[in-house]
Motif scaffolding. Structure first.
Motif, PDB file in Angstrom:
ATOM      1  N   GLU A 228       5.557-174.352 -23.425  1.00  0.00           N
ATOM      2  CA  GLU A 228       4.533-175.292 -22.955  1.00  0.00           C
ATOM      3  C   GLU A 228       3.554-175.488 -24.096  1.00  0.00           C
ATOM      4  OE1 GLU A 228       2.116-173.842 -19.802  1.00  0.00           O
ATOM      5  OE2 GLU A 228       1.846-171.869 -20.679  1.00  0.00           O
ATOM      6  N   LYS A 297       1.134-168.143  -6.268  1.00  0.00           N
ATOM      7  CA  LYS A 297       0.649-169.285  -5.503  1.00  0.00           C
ATOM      8  C   LYS A 297       1.302-170.546  -6.053  1.00  0.00           C
ATOM      9  CE  LYS A 297      -3.413-169.401  -8.512  1.00  0.00           C
ATOM     10  NZ  LYS A 297      -4.879-169.273  -8.569  1.00  0.00           N
ATOM     11  N   PRO A 298       1.427-171.585  -5.239  1.00  0.00           N
ATOM     12  CA  PRO A 298       2.081-172.815  -5.696  1.00  0.00           C
ATOM     13  C   PRO A 298       1.221-173.601  -6.676  1.00  0.00           C
ATOM     14  CG  PRO A 298       1.243-173.087  -3.459  1.00  0.00           C
ATOM     15  CD  PRO A 298       1.052-171.632  -3.817  1.00  0.00           C
ATOM     16  N   ASN A 299       1.856-174.583  -7.312  1.00  0.00           N
ATOM     17  CA  ASN A 299       1.172-175.507  -8.235  1.00  0.00           C
ATOM     18  C   ASN A 299       0.492-174.788  -9.394  1.00  0.00           C
ATOM     19  OD1 ASN A 299       1.843-177.697  -6.489  1.00  0.00           O
ATOM     20  ND2 ASN A 299       0.088-177.144  -5.193  1.00  0.00           N
ATOM     21  N   GLY A 300       1.158-173.822  -9.924  1.00  0.00           N
ATOM     22  CA  GLY A 300       0.624-173.105 -11.090  1.00  0.00           C
ATOM     23  C   GLY A 300       1.742-172.432 -11.833  1.00  0.00           C
ATOM     24  N   THR A 335      10.160-170.875  -4.186  1.00  0.00           N
ATOM     25  CA  THR A 335       9.975-171.899  -5.211  1.00  0.00           C
ATOM     26  C   THR A 335       9.162-173.042  -4.629  1.00  0.00           C
ATOM     27  OG1 THR A 335      12.088-172.918  -4.596  1.00  0.00           O
ATOM     28  CG2 THR A 335      12.111-171.363  -6.432  1.00  0.00           C
ATOM     29  N   ASP A 336       8.460-173.778  -5.496  1.00  0.00           N
ATOM     30  CA  ASP A 336       7.715-174.943  -5.026  1.00  0.00           C
ATOM     31  C   ASP A 336       8.546-176.201  -5.273  1.00  0.00           C
ATOM     32  OD1 ASP A 336       7.490-175.502  -7.713  1.00  0.00           O
ATOM     33  OD2 ASP A 336       5.362-175.021  -7.853  1.00  0.00           O
ATOM     34  N   HIS A 337       7.954-177.343  -5.057  1.00  0.00           N
ATOM     35  CA  HIS A 337       8.698-178.602  -5.201  1.00  0.00           C
ATOM     36  C   HIS A 337       9.103-178.852  -6.646  1.00  0.00           C
ATOM     37  CE1 HIS A 337       8.040-179.587  -1.060  1.00  0.00           C
ATOM     38  NE2 HIS A 337       6.721-179.507  -1.180  1.00  0.00           N
ATOM     39  N   GLY A 338       8.391-178.231  -7.571  1.00  0.00           N
ATOM     40  CA  GLY A 338       8.763-178.373  -8.976  1.00  0.00           C
ATOM     41  C   GLY A 338       9.775-177.338  -9.413  1.00  0.00           C
ATOM     42  N   ARG A 340       9.409-174.285  -9.532  1.00  0.00           N
ATOM     43  CA  ARG A 340       8.796-173.131 -10.179  1.00  0.00           C
ATOM     44  C   ARG A 340       8.856-171.930  -9.248  1.00  0.00           C
ATOM     45  NH1 ARG A 340       4.918-177.239 -12.021  1.00  0.00           N
ATOM     46  NH2 ARG A 340       3.974-177.021  -9.973  1.00  0.00           N
ATOM     47  N   ILE A 342       7.621-168.657  -7.387  1.00  0.00           N
ATOM     48  CA  ILE A 342       6.352-168.115  -6.889  1.00  0.00           C
ATOM     49  C   ILE A 342       6.629-166.713  -6.353  1.00  0.00           C
ATOM     50  CG2 ILE A 342       4.474-168.402  -5.230  1.00  0.00           C
ATOM     51  CD1 ILE A 342       5.316-171.416  -5.134  1.00  0.00           C
TER      52      ILE A 342
END
Length: 355
Positions: A228, A297-300, A335-338, A340, A342
């Motif tokens: 990244e 946590k999601p989105n990270g 996993t989240d929608h991306g 990733r 968790i």
């Protein structure tokens, strides 16, 4: 106020030396023999010990040996006082771990300079280095205060790298050590079949390239790619060599700063040989969690490609995916929608890793 333990059987020398030290703003505790001295070292916890060699009850060598065996006192700087000038006697003391020695009779200035020098070394080694650019530059500035390291570069700057940029290729000339200030980087080796073996994923505060700089072939032993957007600091090979070999005090501290990755690699190799895929996968997830590469946590966090994760644990991509699916079914991860990962149950993963 720094504390000094003075162990000396000669009353006149003991009292005169204590007076000199107290007038120089040191807190002093004295002992008339080695046996009492060892007991006081444990209770008083001095910043430095000054000890005669020839004493009743227990000589200076015995004191040094006992103090060195006790984890609470082993790191205390130790200066011998000796009436002997025999090099063999002095060498024996240094080989046992003494930091310095003074030959009696000694000048007041000589005594105070020896103490100040050893306390500076001790303070430098104890100081916690913050793993960021400010901490790194501060370390370099303090290291350059030593006369043999005055030519060190100062005020290192950061360079920005974009996702998937190559920092160095395996086989390239190893010209620099890299410090990660921000972002994440993976290191990997190519196999004969064209696959990648991921040797590590590193984040802020980590160093990469140190093994390559120690390589006699002077070539990078692995490749490094940005996962990244990142900011890295480049430490030239010349500075790396000076920090490693230029001064023994700085070298001790520098090795401690960069050695965590080396110890991790050794642990990783042991795991490859003896741990199950399930254990290796759990340990890899925990490592990425500890580095905030993946979160609870999601989105990270960061999305780790499945093939990179497989490379980390030394198995086929299909096997890695199957193991992650098992962990998901057991409620350890999701996993989240991306896509990733968790972490849902850190302690559960630790149980798997330690099983």
């Amino acid at each position: 106020m720094k504390k000094i333990l003075l162990i000396e059987d000669n009353k006149d020398v003991r009292e005169n030396t204590a007076d000199i030290l107290e007038l120089s703003n040191y807190e002093v505790v004295t002992a008339e023999n080695g046996k009492i001295g060892v007991e006081l070292a444990e209770k008083f916890r001095p910043d430095i010990i000054i000890c005669d060699i020839m004493m009743p009850e227990l000589d200076g060598y015995g004191v040094l040996e006992l103090v060195g065996k006790n984890s609470a006192t082993s790191s205390i700087p130790f200066i011998f006082l000796t009436a002997k000038t025999d090099r063999a006697e002095v060498r024996l003391g240094m080989n046992l771990g003494a930091d310095d020695y003074l030959t009696k009779p000694f000048e007041e200035k000589e005594l105070l300079e020896a103490i100040a020098s050893r306390l500076r070394k001790s303070d430098f080694l104890k100081k916690e280095i913050v793993k960021n650019m400010e901490g790194l530059n501060k370390f370099m500035d303090e290291a350059s205060q030593y006369s043999d390291l005055k030519s060190l570069s100062k005020n290192y700057s950061l360079k920005k790298y974009n996702k998937r940029d190559i920092i160095f290729w395996e086989g390239d000339n190893a010209h620099s050590l890299f410090f990660i200030e921000q972002g994440s980087v993976k290191t990997y080796k190519g196999t004969e079949t064209g696959k990648e073996f991921v040797t590590g994923i590193f984040g802020p505060g980590d160093f990469i390239g140190q093994l390559s700089l120690l390589n006699s072939k002077i070539a990078y032993v692995e490749s490094a790619m940005v996962l990244e957007d990142s900011e890295l600091c480049t430490i030239p090979r010349d500075d790396f060599t000076k920090l490693l070999y230029g001064n023994s005090v700085v070298s001790q501290k520098f090795i401690g700063m960069i050695s965590n990755n080396l110890m991790h690699m050794q642990e990783q190799l042991v795991d490859m040989a003896f741990a199950s895929v399930r254990q290796r996968a759990a340990k890899a997830l925990l490592e990425l969690y500890d580095k905030n590469v993946i979160l609870d946590k999601p989105n990270g966090g960061l999305g780790i490609p499945r093939e990179d994760f497989a490379g980390m644990i030394g198995t086929a991509t299909e096997t890695a995916i199957r193991t992650l699916s098992d962990f998901k079914d057991e409620g350890l991860i999701t996993t989240d929608h991306g896509r990733r990962i968790i972490i849902l149950d850190v302690e559960g993963l630790r149980t798997v890793a330690d099983f």
